[in-house]
Scaffold this active site. Structure first.
Site, mmCIF file in Angstrom:
data_model
loop_
_atom_site.group_PDB
_atom_site.id
_atom_site.type_symbol
_atom_site.label_atom_id
_atom_site.label_comp_id
_atom_site.label_asym_id
_atom_site.label_seq_id
_atom_site.Cartn_x
_atom_site.Cartn_y
_atom_site.Cartn_z
ATOM 1 N N GLU A 122 0.882 -1.152 0.000
ATOM 2 C CA GLU A 122 0.000 0.000 0.000
ATOM 3 C C GLU A 122 0.931 1.215 0.000
ATOM 4 O OE1 GLU A 122 -2.637 -0.203 3.325
ATOM 5 O OE2 GLU A 122 -3.474 1.763 2.869
ATOM 6 N N ARG B 243 4.742 -12.909 9.861
ATOM 7 C CA ARG B 243 5.385 -11.642 9.539
ATOM 8 C C ARG B 243 6.729 -11.571 10.265
ATOM 9 N NH1 ARG B 243 3.351 -6.650 10.471
ATOM 10 N NH2 ARG B 243 5.026 -5.968 11.852
ATOM 11 N N LYS C 81 4.209 0.588 8.941
ATOM 12 C CA LYS C 81 4.368 1.881 8.271
ATOM 13 C C LYS C 81 3.684 2.992 9.053
ATOM 14 C CE LYS C 81 3.355 -0.114 4.245
ATOM 15 N NZ LYS C 81 2.330 -0.085 3.290
HETATM 16 P P1 ATP Z 1 2.483 -2.074 7.455
HETATM 17 O O1 ATP Z 1 1.845 -2.343 8.759
HETATM 18 O O2 ATP Z 1 3.953 -1.920 7.554
HETATM 19 O O3 ATP Z 1 1.833 -0.990 6.663
HETATM 20 P P2 ATP Z 1 1.137 -3.769 5.735
HETATM 21 O O4 ATP Z 1 0.915 -5.223 5.726
HETATM 22 O O5 ATP Z 1 -0.063 -2.941 5.953
HETATM 23 O O6 ATP Z 1 2.292 -3.437 6.706
HETATM 24 P P3 ATP Z 1 1.484 -3.525 2.965
HETATM 25 O O7 ATP Z 1 2.051 -2.413 2.197
HETATM 26 O O8 ATP Z 1 0.050 -3.827 2.826
HETATM 27 O O9 ATP Z 1 1.840 -3.252 4.447
HETATM 28 O O10 ATP Z 1 2.337 -4.852 2.747
HETATM 29 C C1 ATP Z 1 2.696 -5.370 1.512
HETATM 30 C C2 ATP Z 1 3.061 -6.807 1.699
HETATM 31 O O11 ATP Z 1 4.133 -6.950 2.614
HETATM 32 C C3 ATP Z 1 1.898 -7.609 2.267
HETATM 33 O O12 ATP Z 1 1.787 -8.795 1.535
HETATM 34 C C4 ATP Z 1 2.271 -7.873 3.688
HETATM 35 O O13 ATP Z 1 1.737 -9.057 4.155
HETATM 36 C C5 ATP Z 1 3.805 -7.879 3.610
HETATM 37 N N1 ATP Z 1 4.374 -7.472 4.897
HETATM 38 C C6 ATP Z 1 4.146 -6.327 5.562
HETATM 39 N N2 ATP Z 1 4.799 -6.316 6.733
HETATM 40 C C7 ATP Z 1 5.473 -7.494 6.814
HETATM 41 C C8 ATP Z 1 6.335 -8.089 7.786
HETATM 42 N N3 ATP Z 1 6.639 -7.475 8.925
HETATM 43 N N4 ATP Z 1 6.831 -9.316 7.522
HETATM 44 C C9 ATP Z 1 6.547 -9.940 6.370
HETATM 45 N N5 ATP Z 1 5.754 -9.433 5.418
HETATM 46 C C10 ATP Z 1 5.211 -8.226 5.624
HETATM 47 MG MG MG Z 2 -1.716 -3.222 4.413
#
Ligand code: ATP
Ligand code: MG
Length: 558
Positions: A36, A262, A272
């Site tokens: 995102e 994760r 983020k």
């Molecule tokens: P954040 O909380 O950092 O915004 P998110 O999952 O909302 O994390 P996205 O941009 O939606 O962020 O994530 C893109 C991809 O990265 C998704 O498939 C998510 O599952 C993966 N991802 C995000 N954080 C992690 C993590 N700590 N470990 C492994 N994969 C991750």
């Molecule tokens: Mg997300």
């Protein structure tokens, strides 16, 4: 099953893929990385990137980059650019064009209407709070919305009105009609569309209704022909909805969602939303501050793509959540830099030594190796004169039994040069040492002192071969091992996460760096006895190169 050995050590995901390949010989693996664009990528994303891109390489498939851009309020083009830049830097190539969920808004809208037509979705006018309280809990069933039984015709009209801006934000939403008694709370009539009057970075002001993540994600996967959709364990329950939407729309491809744990990393925040707070409140200088666990922060700290990939390989992919030790990440870069970094001397907190028995014209040049056991990395010259800098911490006025470095009356060897003995110190009126006066034994170059054991070796730089430099010593950003678990995580920020020192590097090395900086090359050094550093390409100050400490020579966390 007989799986070929690979860099995933045949984890559970490889088992799934191999099984699917066996069942369907024509299957071509297609994965995607779906960030995102609401912040910069962090090392947790690197785990997901590594998984998706490396699997697609391993099984000769493809991996898409898709921006999951369904919430215009939080998203920004600057994040899109930063994310693309980070993936490129990691040397991964996404399949064809960059995709955006927003490019499918029209199709998604028609799938939503399909659900309405099948009486599987309705326009609800409960408030957000009401929807939440009607949803029930793990122990109590939900309550149907009074708007749940609207006719298909009415719902189609209202949904059209939502699209045309008739309703204010929060006044209506589209919900799936599933089961308010479901044991899976997410299946209790989840919201599929909400109203947001905000321009979108891609679709501008075309839409004022935006699909929710759950609705957009599965359908975007399907539209793109994704075969395996990997996400983190928090989305385990969402899988039911993922499948429900696919089963109830006339889509052509049925991707399957699989979850893995994760990455959680000691002393780091990997969210983020929370990282943005650290940036917004100016605890760091920006998303790419070397203290941040972002890919751009790690890059600026001196991490290489290969060290990050090595880390991802080492931690593996499982279904167990755990907290990975920071020392594992540090090990990966230290191990690499031990092989590749140029060895040179730097004095971070200088104190002057005057070698009184040498002429002021005394000047020798020594050629020293850039690496102790890699002759192919070449050599460089150092200059020895009667005035040099050493590290303040390498001198103590008074003799202490365990202190093996320079004290009055004691000897040390200058790295690559002679043994010196501290004879006297000169102080200013405030009792600060101006310089140390030493004798230099010119008979000790490359030789042991007669009948004595070799004294300790310290690093040094001649005043004639010194160039001023700024050193940024980075420490852990948080004082607590698992800041993610702390409600007030900002109050655990380490006030000593950055320590700045002004000292000297070898001038000849400095000139080499300046020549190459123009080519934007990264430079990695081991400042002998101090640590691994890289030049900061973004912030050289006037007449002063800036170095960021990548990692200490030894694991300081143990
Ligand atoms: P954040 O909380 O950092 O915004 P998110 O999952 O909302 O994390 P996205 O941009 O939606 O962020 O994530 C893109 C991809 O990265 C998704 O498939 C998510 O599952 C993966 N991802 C995000 N954080 C992690 C993590 N700590 N470990 C492994 N994969 C991750
Ligand atoms: Mg997300």
């Amino acid at each position: 099953m007989n799986i070929k050995k690979n860099k995933f050590s045949n984890n559970f995901i490889c088992h799934i893929i191999e099984k699917d390949l066996k069942k369907n010989k024509n299957l071509s693996l297609h994965t995607r990385f779906p960030p995102e664009p609401n912040g910069y990528l962090h090392i947790g994303h690197a785990k997901s990137i590594y998984l998706n891109f490396e699997l697609s390489k391993l099984y000769k498939g493809q991996c898409n980059l898709r921006f999951d851009d369904t919430n215009p309020i939080k998203e920004h083009v600057k994040y899109i650019n930063a994310i693309k830049n980070d993936i490129n830097w990691l040397k991964y190539k996404w399949y064809k064009n960059v995709r955006y969920s927003s490019q499918y808004f029209e199709i998604l809208y028609s799938y939503a209407k399909e659900l309405i037509n099948k009486n599987l979705a309705y326009v609800d006018e409960l408030t957000k709070e009401e929807i939440k309280s009607y949803r029930g809990t793990l122990h109590s069933p939900g309550i149907n919305s009074p708007y749940r039984n609207r006719t298909v015709k009415e719902n189609l009209e209202l949904f059209e009105k939502m699209k045309n801006g008739f309703f204010d934000e929060g006044k209506a939403c589209l919900r799936a009609k599933i089961d308010m008694n479901s044991n899976t709370i997410i299946m209790r009539d989840p919201v599929l569309y909400r109203i947001i009057f905000s321009d979108h970075h891609q679709t501008k002001n075309k839409w004022c209704i935006y699909p929710m993540y759950d609705f957009a994600h599965c359908l975007s996967d399907s539209i793109e022909g994704i075969t395996h959709s990997f996400c983190t364990l928090e989305f385990q329950e969402n899988r039911f909805l993922y499948n429900w939407i696919l089963e109830n729309t006339t889509i052509k491809n049925y991707p399957k969602q699989y979850e893995f744990s994760r990455l959680n990393l000691e002393y780091s925040i990997l969210s983020k939303r929370k990282l943005k707070k650290i940036v917004d409140y100016k605890f760091v200088e920006g998303w790419d501050d070397p203290r941040m666990p972002t890919i751009s922060g790690l890059r600026r700290k001196g991490y290489t793509p290969s060290s990050i990939k090595k880390f991802c390989q080492k931690i593996g992919v499982t279904k167990q959540n755990s907290l990975v030790e920071l020392s594992v990440l540090e090990y990966c870069i230290r191990r690499e830099l031990n092989q590749t970094a140029i060895r040179t001397m730097a004095v971070l907190d200088p104190i002057k030594i005057f070698l009184y028995n040498l002429d002021s014209s005394h000047k020798e040049t020594f050629t020293v190796p850039n690496h102790p056991n890699k002759p192919e990395l070449g050599t460089h010259e150092i200059i020895f004169t009667n005035t040099i800098y050493i590290e303040r911490s390498d001198f103590k006025e008074k003799y202490e039994k365990k202190y093996k470095r320079l004290t009055l009356g004691q000897k040390v060897r200058l790295r690559y040069a002679y043994i010196i003995k501290a004879e006297k110190i000169e102080k200013d009126d405030n009792n600060n040492i101006i310089h140390i006066i030493c004798s230099c034994d010119l008979d000790t170059l490359g030789k042991r002192p007669k009948n004595k054991k070799n004294p300790s070796v310290i690093h040094w730089i001649s005043t004639e071969n010194s160039m001023p430099a700024k050193f940024r010593l980075y420490n852990k950003l948080f004082n607590t091992k698992n800041p993610e678990k702390k409600e007030q995580f900002l109050s655990y920020i380490n006030p000593k996460s950055l320590i700045i020192k002004y000292g000297f590097i070898e001038q000849k090395i400095g000139y080499e760096i300046i020549k190459k900086i123009k080519k934007s090359l990264n430079h990695f050094f081991q400042f002998e006895r101090i640590g691994y550093f890289c030049i900061d390409l973004f912030s050289h100050e006037k007449n002063c190169l800036v170095f960021n400490r990548t990692v200490q020579l030894k694991d300081s966390l143990r």
